[in-house]
Scaffold this motif. Structure first.
Motif, mmCIF file in Angstrom:
data_model
loop_
_atom_site.group_PDB
_atom_site.id
_atom_site.type_symbol
_atom_site.label_atom_id
_atom_site.label_comp_id
_atom_site.label_asym_id
_atom_site.label_seq_id
_atom_site.Cartn_x
_atom_site.Cartn_y
_atom_site.Cartn_z
ATOM 1 N N ALA A 1 44.668 23.377 60.369
ATOM 2 C CA ALA A 1 44.608 23.555 58.910
ATOM 3 C C ALA A 1 43.178 23.319 58.431
ATOM 4 C CB ALA A 1 45.577 22.613 58.201
ATOM 5 N N ARG A 2 42.547 22.303 58.989
ATOM 6 C CA ARG A 2 41.157 22.008 58.642
ATOM 7 C C ARG A 2 40.232 23.131 59.109
ATOM 8 N NH1 ARG A 2 39.991 16.320 60.065
ATOM 9 N NH2 ARG A 2 41.162 16.000 58.162
ATOM 10 N N ALA A 3 40.521 23.725 60.269
ATOM 11 C CA ALA A 3 39.705 24.832 60.779
ATOM 12 C C ALA A 3 39.811 26.054 59.859
ATOM 13 C CB ALA A 3 40.134 25.201 62.199
ATOM 14 N N VAL A 4 40.995 26.321 59.318
ATOM 15 C CA VAL A 4 41.166 27.447 58.389
ATOM 16 C C VAL A 4 40.422 27.160 57.085
ATOM 17 C CG1 VAL A 4 42.833 28.759 57.006
ATOM 18 C CG2 VAL A 4 43.347 28.234 59.399
ATOM 19 N N LEU A 5 40.539 25.932 56.564
ATOM 20 C CA LEU A 5 39.813 25.567 55.348
ATOM 21 C C LEU A 5 38.306 25.675 55.590
ATOM 22 C CD1 LEU A 5 39.689 24.475 52.448
ATOM 23 C CD2 LEU A 5 39.831 22.166 53.404
ATOM 24 N N ARG A 6 37.837 25.213 56.722
ATOM 25 C CA ARG A 6 36.412 25.299 57.059
ATOM 26 C C ARG A 6 35.966 26.768 57.107
ATOM 27 N NH1 ARG A 6 36.380 22.687 61.695
ATOM 28 N NH2 ARG A 6 36.114 20.680 60.685
ATOM 29 N N ALA A 7 36.801 27.633 57.682
ATOM 30 C CA ALA A 7 36.465 29.064 57.747
ATOM 31 C C ALA A 7 36.371 29.659 56.340
ATOM 32 C CB ALA A 7 37.500 29.813 58.584
ATOM 33 N N CYS A 8 37.213 29.199 55.424
ATOM 34 C CA CYS A 8 37.119 29.649 54.027
ATOM 35 C C CYS A 8 35.813 29.183 53.404
ATOM 36 C CB CYS A 8 38.296 29.121 53.208
ATOM 37 S SG CYS A 8 39.886 29.845 53.610
ATOM 38 N N LEU A 9 35.464 27.923 53.631
ATOM 39 C CA LEU A 9 34.241 27.364 53.063
ATOM 40 C C LEU A 9 32.989 28.022 53.645
ATOM 41 C CD1 LEU A 9 35.281 23.602 53.014
ATOM 42 C CD2 LEU A 9 34.984 25.095 51.026
ATOM 43 N N GLN A 10 33.089 28.524 54.872
ATOM 44 C CA GLN A 10 31.950 29.165 55.531
ATOM 45 C C GLN A 10 31.961 30.682 55.364
ATOM 46 O OE1 GLN A 10 32.396 27.669 59.532
ATOM 47 N NE2 GLN A 10 31.330 25.773 59.055
ATOM 48 N N VAL B 1 52.777 36.538 57.028
ATOM 49 C CA VAL B 1 52.968 35.121 56.732
ATOM 50 C C VAL B 1 52.702 34.401 58.039
ATOM 51 C CG1 VAL B 1 54.540 33.344 55.905
ATOM 52 C CG2 VAL B 1 54.661 35.652 54.940
ATOM 53 N N LEU B 2 51.620 33.599 58.062
ATOM 54 C CA LEU B 2 51.124 33.002 59.299
ATOM 55 C C LEU B 2 50.965 31.493 59.170
ATOM 56 C CD1 LEU B 2 48.159 35.501 59.872
ATOM 57 C CD2 LEU B 2 50.443 35.635 60.898
ATOM 58 N N THR B 3 51.113 30.802 60.293
ATOM 59 C CA THR B 3 50.735 29.390 60.359
ATOM 60 C C THR B 3 49.212 29.348 60.501
ATOM 61 O OG1 THR B 3 50.851 29.318 62.763
ATOM 62 C CG2 THR B 3 52.890 28.775 61.552
ATOM 63 N N PRO B 4 48.589 28.195 60.323
ATOM 64 C CA PRO B 4 47.135 28.113 60.554
ATOM 65 C C PRO B 4 46.750 28.532 61.979
ATOM 66 C CG PRO B 4 47.866 26.206 59.321
ATOM 67 C CD PRO B 4 49.104 26.953 59.724
ATOM 68 N N GLU B 5 47.563 28.158 62.965
ATOM 69 C CA GLU B 5 47.272 28.536 64.344
ATOM 70 C C GLU B 5 47.303 30.058 64.506
ATOM 71 O OE1 GLU B 5 48.808 24.441 64.167
ATOM 72 O OE2 GLU B 5 49.646 26.311 63.443
ATOM 73 N N GLN B 6 48.325 30.690 63.937
ATOM 74 C CA GLN B 6 48.439 32.145 64.014
ATOM 75 C C GLN B 6 47.296 32.824 63.273
ATOM 76 O OE1 GLN B 6 52.364 32.388 62.295
ATOM 77 N NE2 GLN B 6 53.358 32.645 64.294
ATOM 78 N N CYS B 7 46.892 32.264 62.144
ATOM 79 C CA CYS B 7 45.786 32.821 61.368
ATOM 80 C C CYS B 7 44.513 32.855 62.210
ATOM 81 C CB CYS B 7 45.565 32.005 60.106
ATOM 82 S SG CYS B 7 44.190 32.564 59.087
ATOM 83 N N LEU B 8 44.232 31.762 62.907
ATOM 84 C CA LEU B 8 43.029 31.693 63.732
ATOM 85 C C LEU B 8 43.100 32.645 64.926
ATOM 86 C CD1 LEU B 8 42.475 27.838 63.620
ATOM 87 C CD2 LEU B 8 41.089 29.585 62.474
ATOM 88 N N GLU B 9 44.312 32.947 65.385
ATOM 89 C CA GLU B 9 44.480 33.924 66.473
ATOM 90 C C GLU B 9 44.342 35.366 65.968
ATOM 91 O OE1 GLU B 9 48.091 33.473 68.723
ATOM 92 O OE2 GLU B 9 47.758 31.320 68.965
ATOM 93 N N VAL B 10 45.024 35.656 64.855
ATOM 94 C CA VAL B 10 45.023 37.023 64.323
ATOM 95 C C VAL B 10 43.667 37.391 63.737
ATOM 96 C CG1 VAL B 10 46.059 38.527 62.561
ATOM 97 C CG2 VAL B 10 47.510 37.004 63.901
ATOM 98 N N PHE B 11 43.036 36.438 63.043
ATOM 99 C CA PHE B 11 41.736 36.648 62.419
ATOM 100 C C PHE B 11 40.734 35.675 63.020
ATOM 101 C CE2 PHE B 11 44.931 37.414 58.973
ATOM 102 C CZ PHE B 11 44.827 38.797 58.966
#
Length: 195
Positions: A73-82, A181-191
């Motif tokens: 979840a933190r990795a997805v938020l960090r990707a948004c911030l970056q 509709v993705l979990t944070p883990e799936q989001c990091l895999e798909v994108f």
């Protein structure tokens, strides 16, 4: 409530953080220019729209990112911030963020202070694209309070809703095939993005 301040911060992203009449030249990746973004007052404001996934970050993911074991979840938020993902935000989701992040007992075990959480939220809001919802699709999710997520994602033409609540958010009666509709883990895999 500091909602008016948050709303100003969220809408401030439209002005790209510059005074009226000014524009900072941004590096442009090849093929990324999409044209004028909007017109504010009498000054033209242009934005570079990078080809990046547009996501809607559910409140439960934002909260998980701000707690001790934020992980993906933190990795997805960090990707948004970056600026690796383009998050979207609307009035109902902003109110939900404000409400949940204002619950001090929820963050009793957080490594971040209240001030630090607010700074992270302000930084996140500055990265969000503000979107008004003008058509209520009413997807009839099991939790009626989550309908606004689908409506906002559809209005923003988002690529995905990132949530830990797959069971409820993905079970609407009205389906949108292009919306994932993705979990944070799936989001990091798909994108995938460099972290």
């Amino acid at each position: 409530s500091i909602l008016p301040h948050r709303l100003a911060v969220a809408c401030g992203v439209l002005a790209i953080g510059h005074a009226p009449g000014t524009f900072e030249a941004l590096p442009q990746p090849r093929g990324s220019w999409q044209g004028p973004a909007m017109r504010l007052d009498s000054d033209s404001v242009y934005a570079i729209i990078l080809s990046m996934p547009t996501i809607l970050l559910d409140t439960n993911v934002l909260v998980a990112a701000l707690l001790r074991g934020g992980g993906t979840a933190r990795a997805v938020l960090r990707a948004c911030l970056q600026a690796q993902y383009q998050p979207v935000l609307g009035p109902a989701l902003l109110a939900e963020y404000e409400d949940v992040l204002g619950r001090t007992e929820l963050f009793a075990g957080s490594v971040l202070s209240s001030k630090e959480r607010n700074e992270v939220l302000d930084g996140f809001l500055k990265r969000c694209r503000w979107m008004e919802v003008f058509y209520a699709w009413r997807p009839n999710l099991p939790d009626e309070a989550d309908n606004h997520l689908i409506e906002l994602a559809v209005a923003a033409q988002a690529d995905a809703i990132v949530t830990r609540n797959l069971r409820d958010v993905a079970r609407g009666e009205l389906k949108f095939p292009s919306l994932r509709v993705l979990t944070p883990e799936q989001c990091l895999e798909v994108f995938p993005c460099p972290l």
